[in-house]
Motif scaffolding. Structure first.
Motif, short mmCIF file in Angstrom:
data_model
loop_
_atom_site.label_atom_id
_atom_site.label_comp_id
_atom_site.label_asym_id
_atom_site.label_seq_id
_atom_site.Cartn_x
_atom_site.Cartn_y
_atom_site.Cartn_z
N CYS A 1 0.82 -1.21 0.00
CA CYS A 1 0.00 0.00 0.00
C CYS A 1 0.86 1.27 0.00
O CYS A 1 0.50 2.27 -0.65
CB CYS A 1 -0.93 0.01 1.21
N MET B 1 -1.92 3.90 -1.05
CA MET B 1 -3.24 3.40 -0.66
C MET B 1 -3.26 3.19 0.85
O MET B 1 -2.27 2.74 1.43
CB MET B 1 -3.54 2.06 -1.35
N THR C 1 -4.00 1.28 4.31
CA THR C 1 -4.19 -0.13 4.69
C THR C 1 -5.57 -0.37 5.27
O THR C 1 -6.06 -1.50 5.23
CB THR C 1 -3.13 -0.56 5.73
#
Length: 297
Positions: free
Chosen positions: A155, A160, A162
């Protein structure tokens, strides 16, 4: 499937695994969590590939096959010359092949490749072999210690969060993973350190003069004590010779009575004159179970 669909499926399955990991996993819980996590990670690997090029996910990436599998919705003319297959193969690559390909595009995958190969082995057992062949303690530790780290590594490189995978259990799994990661580092460090000092003793043990000096220093220290501490004999965790543990009291304060009082005692340090081992940090002392001396007969 598109990259977005692979990602959504990965998040859903890994979230289900996270619920099991965050709970006190029974054997059945470990089996369920490993199943969800391995399937989710497989889709995550395919997301990585599809995000680069969806063709990389297909078992057969030739134009004749890939075009009708992935882009038939974009065809504007009939395939009069049969340049594409009328019965395209929609099969996608296996977990292991997806892993091998994703290694080229993700440092998070590369840095956790050994973990991923182990997870692939667990998946094979769950899918094709008796469940009794699954090493439950090993699978449980992999999930608790490494699942969060793996997702965090992947991630992080893709910006991104988690919690898109672990949801409400994200913080709990992060704490659990960090603790176990730290314990493993301490274990590796302490194993190497104790072996180093054991080797020092092996070299010194053949020197009578040194042994006599170490015995004298140990005996002298054991005879000392102070108002707030004492010394006791303990087997050295490294060389098994007689070492010295410094014992100190633990105090609390009663504001009503305005007095302090002893609530217990603890091992403050361990010193060995035979192999020069010195332990003072609480993690070092916990590792060798230093306080067990306080409960011995």
């Amino acid at each position: 499937m598109t990259a977005e669909e692979y990602l959504a499926d990965a998040q859903m399955m890994i979230k289900m695994a996270g619920k099991e990991i965050a709970a006190d996993m029974s054997d059945q819980g470990v089996i369920a969590a490993t199943t969800f996590f391995s399937l989710g990670v497989e889709r995550l690997l395919k997301f990585i590939l599809a995000d680069v090029n969806p063709v990389f996910v297909l078992s057969n990436g030739d134009f004749k096959n890939a075009a009708p599998c992935l882009y038939k919705h974009k065809f504007v003319n009939d395939d009069q010359h049969k340049v594409t297959s009328s019965q395209p193969d929609h099969d996608v690559v296996s977990f292991r092949l997806a892993l091998q390909r994703a290694l080229l595009f993700s440092n998070g995958v590369k840095n956790n490749s050994q973990l991923l190969y182990t997870l692939a082995n667990h998946r094979d057992i769950l899918a094709h072999r008796p469940l009794s062949e699954l090493n439950i303690p090993k699978a449980k530790r992999l999930l608790a210690k490494d699942a969060y780290k793996l997702l965090n590594d992947i991630c992080s490189e893709r910006a991104m969060p988690t919690n898109g995978f672990f949801g409400e259990n994200n913080h709990r799994l992060q704490i659990l993973s960090n603790r176990l990661q730290r314990e493993e580092v301490i274990t590796q460090e302490m194993t190497a350190r104790l072996e180093q000092h054991r080797a020092i003793w092996v070299e010194r043990s053949s020197k009578p003069g040194f042994v006599s000096q170490a015995e004298h220093q140990t005996a002298t220290l054991l005879q000392r004590s102070g108002q707030d501490f004492s010394y006791e004999s303990i087997d050295c965790p490294a060389c098994a010779q007689q070492a010295v543990a410094r014992i100190e009291p633990d105090y609390d304060y009663d504001p009503a009575e305005r007095i302090s009082f002893v609530t217990g005692v603890f091992v403050d340090s361990i010193n060995c004159y035979f192999c020069d081992l010195t332990l003072t940090d609480y993690e070092e002392l916990n590792y060798v179970d230093a306080n067990s001396i306080l409960h011995s007969d």
